[in-house]
Motif scaffolding. Structure first.
Motif, PDB file in Angstrom:
ATOM      1  N   SER A  80       0.859  -1.193   0.000  1.00  0.00           N
ATOM      2  CA  SER A  80       0.000   0.000   0.000  1.00  0.00           C
ATOM      3  C   SER A  80       0.889   1.234   0.000  1.00  0.00           C
ATOM      4  CB  SER A  80      -0.889   0.039   1.249  1.00  0.00           C
ATOM      5  OG  SER A  80      -1.740  -1.071   1.295  1.00  0.00           O
ATOM      6  N   SER A  81       0.352   2.327  -0.509  1.00  0.00           N
ATOM      7  CA  SER A  81       1.166   3.548  -0.553  1.00  0.00           C
ATOM      8  C   SER A  81       0.686   4.544   0.495  1.00  0.00           C
ATOM      9  CB  SER A  81       1.084   4.179  -1.947  1.00  0.00           C
ATOM     10  OG  SER A  81      -0.257   4.492  -2.255  1.00  0.00           O
ATOM     11  N   LEU A  82       1.545   5.488   0.763  1.00  0.00           N
ATOM     12  CA  LEU A  82       1.218   6.554   1.697  1.00  0.00           C
ATOM     13  C   LEU A  82       0.444   7.650   0.986  1.00  0.00           C
ATOM     14  CD1 LEU A  82       4.654   6.866   3.487  1.00  0.00           C
ATOM     15  CD2 LEU A  82       2.534   6.026   4.495  1.00  0.00           C
ATOM     16  N   GLY A  84      -0.382  11.083  -0.470  1.00  0.00           N
ATOM     17  CA  GLY A  84       0.511  12.096  -1.007  1.00  0.00           C
ATOM     18  C   GLY A  84       1.698  11.528  -1.749  1.00  0.00           C
ATOM     19  N   GLY A  85       1.757  10.218  -1.838  1.00  0.00           N
ATOM     20  CA  GLY A  85       2.834   9.593  -2.611  1.00  0.00           C
ATOM     21  C   GLY A  85       4.125   9.459  -1.843  1.00  0.00           C
ATOM     22  N   GLY A  86       5.172   9.390  -2.561  1.00  0.00           N
ATOM     23  CA  GLY A  86       6.479   9.130  -1.965  1.00  0.00           C
ATOM     24  C   GLY A  86       6.831   7.677  -2.182  1.00  0.00           C
ATOM     25  N   PHE A  87       8.094   7.397  -2.286  1.00  0.00           N
ATOM     26  CA  PHE A  87       8.524   6.034  -2.549  1.00  0.00           C
ATOM     27  C   PHE A  87       9.438   5.575  -1.430  1.00  0.00           C
ATOM     28  CE2 PHE A  87      11.419   2.910  -4.450  1.00  0.00           C
ATOM     29  CZ  PHE A  87      10.473   1.966  -4.845  1.00  0.00           C
ATOM     30  N   PHE A  88       9.098   4.456  -0.861  1.00  0.00           N
ATOM     31  CA  PHE A  88       9.894   3.866   0.195  1.00  0.00           C
ATOM     32  C   PHE A  88      10.114   2.407  -0.153  1.00  0.00           C
ATOM     33  CE2 PHE A  88       7.399   7.275   1.983  1.00  0.00           C
ATOM     34  CZ  PHE A  88       8.340   7.989   2.694  1.00  0.00           C
ATOM     35  N   GLU A  89      11.292   1.904   0.142  1.00  0.00           N
ATOM     36  CA  GLU A  89      11.588   0.499  -0.085  1.00  0.00           C
ATOM     37  C   GLU A  89      11.843  -0.184   1.248  1.00  0.00           C
ATOM     38  OE1 GLU A  89      14.232  -1.027  -3.135  1.00  0.00           O
ATOM     39  OE2 GLU A  89      14.179   0.973  -4.063  1.00  0.00           O
ATOM     40  N   PRO A  90      10.770  -0.655   1.868  1.00  0.00           N
ATOM     41  CA  PRO A  90      10.974  -1.311   3.158  1.00  0.00           C
ATOM     42  C   PRO A  90      11.648  -2.665   2.997  1.00  0.00           C
ATOM     43  CG  PRO A  90       8.690  -1.458   2.503  1.00  0.00           C
ATOM     44  CD  PRO A  90       9.386  -0.615   1.474  1.00  0.00           C
ATOM     45  N   GLU A  91      12.466  -3.002   3.955  1.00  0.00           N
ATOM     46  CA  GLU A  91      13.089  -4.318   4.017  1.00  0.00           C
ATOM     47  C   GLU A  91      12.717  -4.890   5.373  1.00  0.00           C
ATOM     48  OE1 GLU A  91      17.250  -4.375   3.096  1.00  0.00           O
ATOM     49  OE2 GLU A  91      16.994  -2.905   1.492  1.00  0.00           O
ATOM     50  N   ILE A  92      11.792  -5.825   5.348  1.00  0.00           N
ATOM     51  CA  ILE A  92      11.282  -6.363   6.598  1.00  0.00           C
ATOM     52  C   ILE A  92      11.552  -7.860   6.662  1.00  0.00           C
ATOM     53  CG2 ILE A  92       9.212  -6.730   7.995  1.00  0.00           C
ATOM     54  CD1 ILE A  92       8.123  -4.153   6.695  1.00  0.00           C
ATOM     55  N   LYS A  93      12.206  -8.251   7.742  1.00  0.00           N
ATOM     56  CA  LYS A  93      12.477  -9.672   7.980  1.00  0.00           C
ATOM     57  C   LYS A  93      12.030  -9.999   9.393  1.00  0.00           C
ATOM     58  CE  LYS A  93      16.283 -10.101   4.804  1.00  0.00           C
ATOM     59  NZ  LYS A  93      17.554 -10.731   4.541  1.00  0.00           N
ATOM     60  N   ILE A  94      11.419 -11.142   9.525  1.00  0.00           N
ATOM     61  CA  ILE A  94      11.047 -11.644  10.834  1.00  0.00           C
ATOM     62  C   ILE A  94      11.746 -12.983  11.005  1.00  0.00           C
ATOM     63  CG2 ILE A  94       9.159 -12.433  12.305  1.00  0.00           C
ATOM     64  CD1 ILE A  94       7.354 -10.425  10.841  1.00  0.00           C
ATOM     65  N   ASN A  95      12.593 -13.048  12.007  1.00  0.00           N
ATOM     66  CA  ASN A  95      13.406 -14.251  12.233  1.00  0.00           C
ATOM     67  C   ASN A  95      14.165 -14.652  10.972  1.00  0.00           C
ATOM     68  OD1 ASN A  95      12.425 -14.250  14.832  1.00  0.00           O
ATOM     69  ND2 ASN A  95      10.940 -15.865  14.449  1.00  0.00           N
ATOM     70  N   GLY A  96      14.668 -13.654  10.253  1.00  0.00           N
ATOM     71  CA  GLY A  96      15.464 -13.893   9.064  1.00  0.00           C
ATOM     72  C   GLY A  96      14.672 -14.146   7.789  1.00  0.00           C
ATOM     73  N   GLU A  97      13.338 -14.236   7.897  1.00  0.00           N
ATOM     74  CA  GLU A  97      12.493 -14.517   6.739  1.00  0.00           C
ATOM     75  C   GLU A  97      11.975 -13.199   6.153  1.00  0.00           C
ATOM     76  OE1 GLU A  97       8.449 -17.057   5.874  1.00  0.00           O
ATOM     77  OE2 GLU A  97       9.725 -17.660   7.541  1.00  0.00           O
ATOM     78  N   ASP A  98      12.196 -13.004   4.855  1.00  0.00           N
ATOM     79  CA  ASP A  98      11.757 -11.786   4.165  1.00  0.00           C
ATOM     80  C   ASP A  98      10.236 -11.709   4.185  1.00  0.00           C
ATOM     81  OD1 ASP A  98      11.444  -9.566   2.597  1.00  0.00           O
ATOM     82  OD2 ASP A  98      12.317 -10.431   0.794  1.00  0.00           O
ATOM     83  N   MET A  99       9.700 -10.591   4.684  1.00  0.00           N
ATOM     84  CA  MET A  99       8.254 -10.425   4.806  1.00  0.00           C
ATOM     85  C   MET A  99       7.712  -9.314   3.910  1.00  0.00           C
ATOM     86  SD  MET A  99       7.222 -12.756   6.894  1.00  0.00           S
ATOM     87  CE  MET A  99       5.614 -12.255   7.441  1.00  0.00           C
ATOM     88  N   VAL A 100       8.538  -8.776   3.022  1.00  0.00           N
ATOM     89  CA  VAL A 100       8.068  -7.717   2.138  1.00  0.00           C
ATOM     90  C   VAL A 100       6.877  -8.240   1.339  1.00  0.00           C
ATOM     91  CG1 VAL A 100       8.663  -6.235   0.185  1.00  0.00           C
ATOM     92  CG2 VAL A 100      10.271  -6.523   2.054  1.00  0.00           C
ATOM     93  N   CYS A 101       5.834  -7.473   1.307  1.00  0.00           N
ATOM     94  CA  CYS A 101       4.564  -7.775   0.638  1.00  0.00           C
ATOM     95  C   CYS A 101       3.805  -8.926   1.287  1.00  0.00           C
ATOM     96  CB  CYS A 101       4.746  -8.031  -0.852  1.00  0.00           C
ATOM     97  SG  CYS A 101       5.274  -6.559  -1.741  1.00  0.00           S
ATOM     98  N   ASP A 102       4.233  -9.393   2.433  1.00  0.00           N
ATOM     99  CA  ASP A 102       3.543 -10.495   3.103  1.00  0.00           C
ATOM    100  C   ASP A 102       2.884 -10.103   4.422  1.00  0.00           C
ATOM    101  OD1 ASP A 102       4.145 -12.320   1.132  1.00  0.00           O
ATOM    102  OD2 ASP A 102       5.921 -13.097   2.152  1.00  0.00           O
ATOM    103  N   LEU A 103       3.243  -8.989   4.999  1.00  0.00           N
ATOM    104  CA  LEU A 103       2.692  -8.627   6.301  1.00  0.00           C
ATOM    105  C   LEU A 103       1.171  -8.481   6.247  1.00  0.00           C
ATOM    106  CD1 LEU A 103       5.287  -5.943   7.473  1.00  0.00           C
ATOM    107  CD2 LEU A 103       5.142  -8.336   8.171  1.00  0.00           C
ATOM    108  N   GLN A 104       0.700  -7.661   5.315  1.00  0.00           N
ATOM    109  CA  GLN A 104      -0.733  -7.432   5.187  1.00  0.00           C
ATOM    110  C   GLN A 104      -1.445  -8.730   4.793  1.00  0.00           C
ATOM    111  OE1 GLN A 104      -2.108  -4.898   1.950  1.00  0.00           O
ATOM    112  NE2 GLN A 104      -3.525  -3.899   3.370  1.00  0.00           N
ATOM    113  N   ASP A 105      -0.886  -9.468   3.849  1.00  0.00           N
ATOM    114  CA  ASP A 105      -1.499 -10.725   3.416  1.00  0.00           C
ATOM    115  C   ASP A 105      -1.604 -11.725   4.563  1.00  0.00           C
ATOM    116  OD1 ASP A 105      -1.760  -9.761   0.847  1.00  0.00           O
ATOM    117  OD2 ASP A 105      -0.007 -10.825   0.073  1.00  0.00           O
ATOM    118  N   SER A 106      -0.570 -11.804   5.370  1.00  0.00           N
ATOM    119  CA  SER A 106      -0.565 -12.713   6.511  1.00  0.00           C
ATOM    120  C   SER A 106      -1.677 -12.363   7.491  1.00  0.00           C
ATOM    121  CB  SER A 106       0.791 -12.638   7.213  1.00  0.00           C
ATOM    122  OG  SER A 106       0.764 -13.327   8.441  1.00  0.00           O
TER     123      SER A 106
END
Length: 120
Positions: A80-82, A84-106
């Motif tokens: 999802s975007s903020l 007013g726009g803007g571009f952010f590249e989050p890097e999210i890992k939980i216990n070493g597992e990449d969660m980008v694009c999975d947090l909301q789906d989970s």
């Protein structure tokens, strides 16, 4: 595996616990020496509701909490975007597992699972 656990834990921590907290909070009598008009109005509003109306009220709160958590997770995981726009590249890992694009789906997958269990 982390995908399933994360959604469940967020739901239990924020939504389930939150609704129970609010139910207790609303059932607690507001002190008469409380001078804040909001708290008095809140107390009067809640006391006027019958049990069916209270159930609807807490259902609305739960849906609002689910939508809010989902939106925040979507912003964090980049799905999802903020405003007013803007571009952010989050890097999210939980216990070493990449969660980008999975947090909301989970989270939403667990919510949907709970809804199916309640209906069926």
């Amino acid at each position: 595996m982390m995908f399933d656990i994360f959604g469940k834990k967020v739901y239990e921590t924020v939504v389930k616990w939150g609704i129970e907290h609010y139910k207790k909070e609303y059932e607690t009598e507001v002190s008469f020496d409380c001078n804040e008009s909001f708290w008095k109005s809140r107390d009067e509003f809640y006391k006027k509701m019958n049990e069916d109306e209270k159930e609807i009220f807490f259902g609305i709160l739960e849906l609002t909490m689910i939508d809010t958590v989902s939106h925040v997770l979507g912003i964090l995981d980049g799905s999802s975007s903020l405003a007013g726009g803007g571009f952010f590249e989050p890097e999210i890992k939980i216990n070493g597992e990449d969660m980008v694009c999975d947090l909301q789906d989970s989270f939403l997958a667990y919510v949907e699972e709970q809804e199916k269990c309640e209906k069926g």
